[in-house]
Structure formats: C-alpha cells, structure tokens
Design an enzyme around this catalytic site. Structure first.
Site, mmCIF file in Angstrom:
data_model
loop_
_atom_site.group_PDB
_atom_site.id
_atom_site.type_symbol
_atom_site.label_atom_id
_atom_site.label_comp_id
_atom_site.label_asym_id
_atom_site.label_seq_id
_atom_site.Cartn_x
_atom_site.Cartn_y
_atom_site.Cartn_z
ATOM 1 N N TYR A 176 10.217 -5.423 -14.968
ATOM 2 C CA TYR A 176 8.768 -5.644 -15.060
ATOM 3 C C TYR A 176 8.457 -6.728 -16.093
ATOM 4 C CZ TYR A 176 4.021 -4.420 -16.695
ATOM 5 O OH TYR A 176 2.712 -4.449 -17.096
ATOM 6 N N LYS A 205 6.607 -10.480 -15.811
ATOM 7 C CA LYS A 205 5.427 -10.887 -16.591
ATOM 8 C C LYS A 205 5.733 -12.144 -17.407
ATOM 9 C CE LYS A 205 2.477 -7.639 -15.458
ATOM 10 N NZ LYS A 205 1.237 -7.947 -14.750
HETATM 11 N N1 LIG Z 1 -1.588 0.253 -18.132
HETATM 12 C C1 LIG Z 1 -0.944 -0.411 -19.089
HETATM 13 O O1 LIG Z 1 -0.600 0.159 -20.143
HETATM 14 C C2 LIG Z 1 -0.628 -1.864 -18.931
HETATM 15 C C3 LIG Z 1 -0.026 -2.530 -20.005
HETATM 16 C C4 LIG Z 1 0.261 -3.879 -19.879
HETATM 17 C C5 LIG Z 1 -0.067 -4.546 -18.711
HETATM 18 N N2 LIG Z 1 -0.647 -3.885 -17.671
HETATM 19 C C6 LIG Z 1 -0.979 -4.661 -16.462
HETATM 20 O O2 LIG Z 1 -2.318 -4.380 -16.109
HETATM 21 C C7 LIG Z 1 -2.504 -4.603 -14.706
HETATM 22 C C8 LIG Z 1 -3.191 -3.395 -14.089
HETATM 23 O O3 LIG Z 1 -2.304 -2.296 -14.216
HETATM 24 P P1 LIG Z 1 -2.754 -0.789 -14.307
HETATM 25 O O4 LIG Z 1 -2.124 -0.247 -15.519
HETATM 26 O O5 LIG Z 1 -4.215 -0.644 -14.082
HETATM 27 O O6 LIG Z 1 -1.907 -0.247 -13.060
HETATM 28 P P2 LIG Z 1 -2.270 0.594 -11.767
HETATM 29 O O7 LIG Z 1 -3.210 1.690 -12.099
HETATM 30 O O8 LIG Z 1 -0.916 0.922 -11.204
HETATM 31 O O9 LIG Z 1 -3.019 -0.456 -10.836
HETATM 32 C C9 LIG Z 1 -2.317 -1.467 -10.183
HETATM 33 C C10 LIG Z 1 -3.292 -2.195 -9.286
HETATM 34 O O10 LIG Z 1 -2.583 -3.271 -8.642
HETATM 35 C C11 LIG Z 1 -2.778 -3.142 -7.236
HETATM 36 N N3 LIG Z 1 -1.628 -3.646 -6.505
HETATM 37 C C12 LIG Z 1 -0.335 -3.275 -6.640
HETATM 38 N N4 LIG Z 1 0.426 -3.933 -5.747
HETATM 39 C C13 LIG Z 1 -0.400 -4.726 -5.024
HETATM 40 C C14 LIG Z 1 -0.230 -5.638 -3.955
HETATM 41 N N5 LIG Z 1 0.982 -5.851 -3.402
HETATM 42 N N6 LIG Z 1 -1.312 -6.297 -3.479
HETATM 43 C C15 LIG Z 1 -2.547 -6.075 -4.006
HETATM 44 N N7 LIG Z 1 -2.776 -5.220 -5.004
HETATM 45 C C16 LIG Z 1 -1.719 -4.555 -5.514
HETATM 46 C C17 LIG Z 1 -2.977 -1.651 -6.992
HETATM 47 O O11 LIG Z 1 -3.607 -1.458 -5.749
HETATM 48 P P3 LIG Z 1 -3.394 -0.124 -4.845
HETATM 49 O O12 LIG Z 1 -4.424 0.871 -5.336
HETATM 50 O O13 LIG Z 1 -3.612 -0.590 -3.461
HETATM 51 O O14 LIG Z 1 -1.990 0.361 -5.082
HETATM 52 C C18 LIG Z 1 -3.856 -1.303 -8.187
HETATM 53 O O15 LIG Z 1 -5.189 -1.660 -7.954
HETATM 54 C C19 LIG Z 1 -1.100 -4.852 -14.136
HETATM 55 O O16 LIG Z 1 -0.907 -6.233 -13.971
HETATM 56 C C20 LIG Z 1 -0.187 -4.308 -15.220
HETATM 57 O O17 LIG Z 1 1.070 -4.935 -15.218
HETATM 58 C C21 LIG Z 1 -0.932 -2.548 -17.754
#
Ligand SMILES: NC(=O)c1ccc[n+]([C@@H]2O[C@H](COP(=O)([O-])OP(=O)(O)OC[C@H]3O[C@@H](n4cnc5c(N)ncnc54)[C@H](OP(=O)(O)O)[C@@H]3O)[C@@H](O)[C@H]2O)c1
Length: 273
Positions: A170, A174
């Site tokens: 992952y 990034k």
């Molecule tokens: N949460 C954290 O602590 C954290 C920390 C650092 C960075 N991030 C980053 O923040 C961003 C949002 O993550 P999150 O934590 O909110 O994760 P999440 O709850 O798993 O949400 C992921 C989102 O991405 C969408 N997605 C995944 N694969 C896709 C695809 N092939 N095409 C279109 N949409 C897709 C999902 O849609 P579906 O509902 O259709 O699956 C969902 O809306 C990500 O880029 C993640 O790497 C998160």
C-alpha cells in the site's frame, strides 16, 4: 460557484468530503462512486444530506478508463465545462499487508503479486487517467487544485527512522502516487494548477473491523510507534475532524507559497500522526 469532484465518495473519508463540501449551497459537489444507486440511496437517507440539490453522484470504477471518460463528460455537463477541485480520494487499503511486514508477505507470493497489482491499478494508474481526463475541466476552472489522498506510510524517512513495517505494498503505491503528483506539477504549474499529495493521518473508518486477536497483536508495535512519534496520540481521528483539517490545508496551499507537487499532512507539514 466552486465545483468539486470527490472520488471514493461512497463511504469513509470520501463520504465526509462530500458531506462537508456540500454543506455550502454555493458548491457544486460531484461524488464519483462504483455504485451510484447505493450512494444516492445513502445520501437520501442521511438526515444531514437530504435535499441537498448541489450533490451529483456519478458512477465509475477508477480502473475503468471509458467510465472515467464518460464521468468527465457528465461532469462538464453539470458544471458547464469547468472544475475547481479534484479530491482523488478513492483507494485500495489492502487487508493483506495491513498487519504483516514485507518479509512475511513473501511467504504468499501469489497473493503478494495480486495485491500489489491491484494497489497500483487503483491507487496509481486509475488516478493518472482520472487527472488526464479531467484536466481540461480543471484548466477551465477558477481554483485549479488537484489533491490526491496519500499516506504518511509512504514517507521513507518515517519508515527508516521508526521501523514502521506494516502496509508495505500500500505504502509503495502511495509513494508512486506522490511522484505522479510531482510530475503533474512539473508539467502544469505554468498553467496555474496546484497538485498536492495530502495525508489524512490515521482516520477511523473501520479498516480494523474483523481483525483477529493475532492481527491486533501484530499491529500493536505500530501503535507504539505512533505514541512515541506523536506523544499524546491515542486513537485515529474521526473522519469529520481529519477532513476539516485537510480542507484547511487545501485552502491554505498555493503555487505562490511553493506548495506545487508537495506531500503534506492534515497539519500542513510532514507530521503524519
Ligand atoms: N483511513 C485512514 O486512516 C487513511 C490513512 C491514510 C490514507 N488514507 C487514504 O484515504 C483514502 C480514503 O480511504 P478510507 O480510509 O476512507 O477508505 P475506505 O473507507 O476503504 O474507502 C475507500 C473508498 O475508495 C473507493 N474505491 C476503492 N476501490 C475503488 C475503485 N476501484 N474504483 C472506485 N472507487 C474505489 C471505495 O468505494 P466502494 O465503496 O465502492 O468500495 C471507497 O469509497 C484512500 O486513498 C486511503 O488510502 C486513509
């Protein structure tokens, strides 16, 4: 009337971006999701969001070039041909490498290859196509800000100093995206487009739901690192808090201040947790 495209708006951090940006009726907010009907239903059942006519949901898997192309055309129809912000938030946070170090992942070579490919297809290649397809709209917009949601795990100096082993595949995806942001900046800063990689910090969206006792034991050293790195750290932030902080960083960042192609945290610096 600022217009904002948010990918991965169906849940987690992306849904919170949708909620916060659409609270200003002046904003036109376009949520790009994989399941349009399910997200429209979620929005219509959300007492906070009900009746917000400035929310538009479009459907595309980020790995589907033709669907992204159609979404760009549909966005142009909605906004009149321009776009002020892209929040490239959609991402794969794989379960496979969430807990184990890279040497352990190597014991499952097929799963490692599969997960690494998926992470690059979704977290990197999909975003490159997204940016190229939507850039004509951004160039026609006023604000011209393109943000990708990155991760502090992609900071090699953090990994080396603190020995942070989880999330290897992952983090590599990034890190690649951070480089993509710098390359887009190199090409488009002359046109006034700000490209920025932004880390939300640890955010509670359920990534550890269903974790076994062994998983939680494996991730405990990482939490120890967070506590030492950021004294006072207790738990991931609520999406509402992280998104508010990121929006402040997005507003404060500019090409004039030298932020083009930068990799920042929700604090606006390189403090990741
Ligand atoms: N949460 C954290 O602590 C954290 C920390 C650092 C960075 N991030 C980053 O923040 C961003 C949002 O993550 P999150 O934590 O909110 O994760 P999440 O709850 O798993 O949400 C992921 C989102 O991405 C969408 N997605 C995944 N694969 C896709 C695809 N092939 N095409 C279109 N949409 C897709 C999902 O849609 P579906 O509902 O259709 O699956 C969902 O809306 C990500 O880029 C993640 O790497 C998160």
């Amino acid at each position: 009337m600022p217009s904002i495209l948010i990918t991965g708006a169906s849940r987690g951090i992306g849904y919170e971006f949708l909620r916060q940006y659409s609270s200003d009726t002046q904003n036109t907010v376009i949520g790009l999701v994989r399941n349009k009907l399910a997200t429209e239903r979620k929005v219509s059942e959300d007492t906070d969001l009900q009746g917000r006519s400035n929310i538009h949901i479009l459907q595309a898997d980020i790995t589907d070039y033709n669907a992204l192309k159609q979404a760009a055309a549909d966005t142009a129809d909605t906004t009149g041909g321009s776009l002020d912000y892209i929040i490239a938030n959609a991402g794969l946070v794989p379960k496979f490498d969430l807990f184990l170090p890279i040497g352990e992942l190597g014991k499952q070579p097929e799963e490692l290859t599969k997960t690494f490919r998926e992470a690059f297809e979704i977290n990197v290649i999909g975003n490159v196509h997204l940016f190229n397809l939507f850039l004509p709209l951004v160039l026609a917009g006023q604000t011209k800000k393109v943000i990708t949601i990155s991760s502090g795990l992609a900071d090699n100096s953090f990994t080396n100093k603190w020995g942070a082993t989880p999330g290897a595949l992952y983090a590599a995806s990034k890190a690649a995206m951070n480089t993509v942001i710098a390359k887009f900046n190199a090409q488009y800063k002359k046109d006034g487009v700000l490209f920025l990689a932004l880390c939300p910090g640890p955010v509670e969206v359920g990534h550890y739901d269903g974790a076994t006792a062994a998983d939680l034991a494996a991730v405990e050293p990482m939490l120890g690192i967070f506590r030492e790195y950021s004294p006072g750290y207790e738990r991931p932030k609520a999406p509402e808090v992280s998104v508010r902080m990121m929006r402040d960083v997005i507003e404060a960042s500019s090409l004039e201040k030298g932020d083009g192609g930068a990799f920042k945290s929700h604090y606006g610096n390189q403090q990741w947790v």
